[in-house]
Scaffold this active site. Sequence first.
Site, PDB file in Angstrom:
ATOM      1  N   CYS A   1       0.821  -1.324   0.141  1.00 33.36           N
ATOM      2  CA  CYS A   1       0.088  -0.233   0.418  1.00 33.36           C
ATOM      3  C   CYS A   1       1.180   1.646   0.501  1.00 33.36           C
ATOM      4  O   CYS A   1       1.495   1.216   1.014  1.00 33.36           O
ATOM      5  CB  CYS A   1      -0.778   0.272   1.176  1.00 33.36           C
TER       6      CYS A   1
ATOM      7  N   CYS B   1       0.532   4.145   2.873  1.00 35.09           N
ATOM      8  CA  CYS B   1       0.661   3.174   4.056  1.00 35.09           C
ATOM      9  C   CYS B   1       1.766   3.745   4.552  1.00 35.09           C
ATOM     10  O   CYS B   1       1.956   3.701   5.132  1.00 35.09           O
ATOM     11  CB  CYS B   1       0.252   2.184   4.154  1.00 35.09           C
TER      12      CYS B   1
END
Length: 109
Positions: free
Chosen positions: A34, A37
């Site tokens: 991600c 993230c």
Amino acid sequence: MDNSATINLDESNFDREVTQSDKPVIVDFWAEWCGPCKMIAPLLDEVAREKAGAVKVGKVNVDENQSLSFKYNIRAIPALLFFKNGQLRDQVTGVTSKKDLLNRIEALG
């Protein structure tokens, strides 16, 4: 990431570190793949260092802890959950600013 100020959370330590904590806890649900993230990780590290002793910051890898993701209804990541006295009090999905994180911590009181 070894010198990280954040705590790696999983099913074995989640209750102890989060729901039984006497301090507010920010839990970051994230994954290796991600991009956003990875963008928010340094901010969380800074908050964890600056607020050490007052706030805990933990991270849950959604790929390794699917039952925790399911329990907290995580549909998109990064998802930040704010706990106080074991209760989920606030939640933000997606990338946010450090200022927003600090404001949300303050709001937990």
